[in-house]
Design an enzyme around this catalytic site. Structure first.
Site, short mmCIF file in Angstrom:
data_model
loop_
_atom_site.label_atom_id
_atom_site.label_comp_id
_atom_site.label_asym_id
_atom_site.label_seq_id
_atom_site.Cartn_x
_atom_site.Cartn_y
_atom_site.Cartn_z
N SER A 38 0.86 -1.20 0.00
CA SER A 38 0.00 0.00 0.00
C SER A 38 0.89 1.24 0.00
O SER A 38 0.65 2.19 -0.76
CB SER A 38 -0.91 0.02 1.23
OG SER A 38 -1.81 -1.06 1.18
N ALA B 203 5.85 -8.51 1.30
CA ALA B 203 6.42 -9.77 1.79
C ALA B 203 5.35 -10.75 2.30
O ALA B 203 5.49 -11.95 2.14
CB ALA B 203 7.41 -9.47 2.92
N CYS C 253 -17.10 -5.35 3.79
CA CYS C 253 -18.19 -5.07 4.72
C CYS C 253 -17.90 -3.75 5.43
O CYS C 253 -16.93 -3.64 6.17
CB CYS C 253 -18.27 -6.20 5.74
SG CYS C 253 -19.66 -6.04 6.83
N1 PLP Z 1 -1.78 -4.74 -4.11
C1 PLP Z 1 -2.37 -5.93 -4.22
C2 PLP Z 1 -2.64 -6.51 -5.57
C3 PLP Z 1 -2.73 -6.64 -3.08
O1 PLP Z 1 -3.31 -7.84 -3.19
C4 PLP Z 1 -2.48 -6.05 -1.81
C5 PLP Z 1 -2.92 -6.72 -0.57
O2 PLP Z 1 -4.07 -7.06 -0.42
C6 PLP Z 1 -1.85 -4.81 -1.76
C7 PLP Z 1 -1.52 -4.18 -2.94
C8 PLP Z 1 -1.53 -4.15 -0.44
O3 PLP Z 1 -0.47 -4.83 0.19
P1 PLP Z 1 -0.05 -4.54 1.70
O4 PLP Z 1 -0.93 -5.39 2.55
O5 PLP Z 1 1.39 -4.98 1.78
O6 PLP Z 1 -0.21 -3.10 1.96
#
Ligand code: PLP
Length: 386
Positions: A77, A205, A329
């Site tokens: 994210s 990770a 949700c």
């Molecule tokens: N991008 C994708 C395609 C994901 O599946 C996720 C996690 O659900 C993320 C980004 C976000 O990852 P993180 O949990 O490391 O912030």
């Protein structure tokens, strides 16, 4: 803490998160002994600093880049936010347009929305019901003002893959940067950012048997970004904050086992394909989303006509099978999955889908029991409705 998984639990939600690999965990635990701050200059800091460097080298081999092109972050994210905001804040002048797909992860969608509120123009490229990007639409949006194209390589809900090389080539021909959210690809299929000639890529990770709270932003040499987190000189002054040493060490240990994880995918694909075959042949009115297109080897997104996905999920949960639904949700109200509605499913249809994602711990007997239980639960839920 409840030990997980219990004997009778079947975890089929590996796209949400993976259990840390046992060897990875052992390596991470050893790193707890090195608690010196890597930014300090005394001996207590040296080993921490070395561990971070070794890990940087290992993960850079895993994704196919130079170690100094790796920026450790708190997860994907943050990497997605950093890539988009960092690029537009630093370089958004004449070139002020962004292209994304309509099925990106919320961390990318919401960042694009933020940039749009700041005045940058955002184009969302639609996909077909099979999840295939509309390249004709893409061609019409791409222009000399495109600063960045950001298209995910593997969708987290459906596992549908998007082939990037031609899109990257087209973006380069307009002098645009290219970023990809590669979170779901890592450890499932080989990744090489250098061969792809991509500028930026995000990884996490915990989606690949490492620890939560650790990610990577691959940033090609020469690509200049405004910092997202300002402060200390960590990550060559690109991302401030004392490093998550155990998370970074664990990511390095994951990279060392890359071949093992990639090898396991063959087994997973066999199990996944067999599961889909059995579901399609024994349960009426179901559809595997993206069945005919290239998908990750571990993911099945299943549309089950006339059954509420959330109800199905709860019934499976009671029986010890853990899957997920794309819908979220919020305050007790179930939202439909924006990925599936973007693919042309109605809101109602999208609420009738579940995602089953396999991983290194999945065994044949788990899948056999899952299919049997799924069939029984669907029959019961449908009979209550009729
Ligand atoms: N991008 C994708 C395609 C994901 O599946 C996720 C996690 O659900 C993320 C980004 C976000 O990852 P993180 O949990 O490391 O912030």
């Amino acid at each position: 803490m409840f030990p997980f998984p219990k004997e009778n639990h079947v975890y089929l939600d590996y796209n949400a998160t993976t259990p840390p690999d046992k060897e990875v965990l052992k390596t991470a635990q050893k790193s707890f002994n090195y608690w010196g701050n890597p930014s300090s200059v005394h001996q207590a800091a040296m080993e921490s600093k070395n561990l971070i460097w070794k890990s940087r080298e290992k993960v850079s081999q895993f994704i196919g880049c130079h170690p100094l092109e790796v920026i450790f972050t708190s997860g994907a994210s943050e990497s997605n936010n950093f890539a988009l905001k960092g690029l537009f804040e630093k370089n958004g002048g004449e070139k002020n347009e962004l292209i994304i797909s309509s099925v990106e992860h919320p961390s990318l969608m919401m960042t694009a929305e933020y940039l749009s509120q700041k005045g940058f123009k955002v184009h969302k490229i639609p996909v077909s019901r099979e999840g295939v990007l509309d390249e004709y639409f893409f061609d019409r949006c791409l222009n000399q003002k495109t600063l960045l194209v950001s298209i995910m390589v593997a969708n987290n809900e459906t596992g549908i893959l998007t082939s990037l090389p031609r899109l990257i080539q087209k973006a380069k021909s307009k002098g645009s940067y290219f970023h990809s959210d590669m979170v779901q690809l890592l450890g499932k299929l080989p990744v090489n950012v250098r061969d792809l000639n991509i500028d930026l890529a995000s990884f996490s990770a915990h989606k690949c048997y490492g620890l939560k709270g650790c990610g990577i932003l691959y940033c090609k040499k020469g690509v200049s970004l405004e910092n997202l987190i300002h402060g200390g000189p960590q990550e060559r002054s690109r991302r401030a904050g004392t490093e998550n040493l155990s998370g970074i060490v664990a990511f390095g240990a994951v990279a060392e086992k890359a071949n093992y994880f990639l090898e396991e995918q063959k087994n997973m694909k066999e199990l996944r394909d067999k599961m889909e075959e059995e579901i399609l042949s024994s349960i009426p009115n179901v559809e595997i989303i993206g069945y005919k297109v290239e998908r990750l080897p571990n993911t099945s997104s299943i549309f089950i006509s006339g059954v509420e996905g959330e109800t199905l999920l709860m019934n499976l949960d009671l029986k010890g099978f853990f899957v997920s639904v794309g819908s979220a949700c919020n305050s007790g109200k179930i939202d439909s999955s924006s990925v599936l509605t973007s693919m042309g499913f109605t809101e109602r249809e999208s609420r009738s889908c579940i995602r089953v994602s396999l991983g290194c711990g999945t065994r044949k007997k788990d899948i056999d029991n899952f299919v049997k239980t799924l069939k029984n639960v669907i029959e019961r839920l449908r009979s209550l409705r009729d």
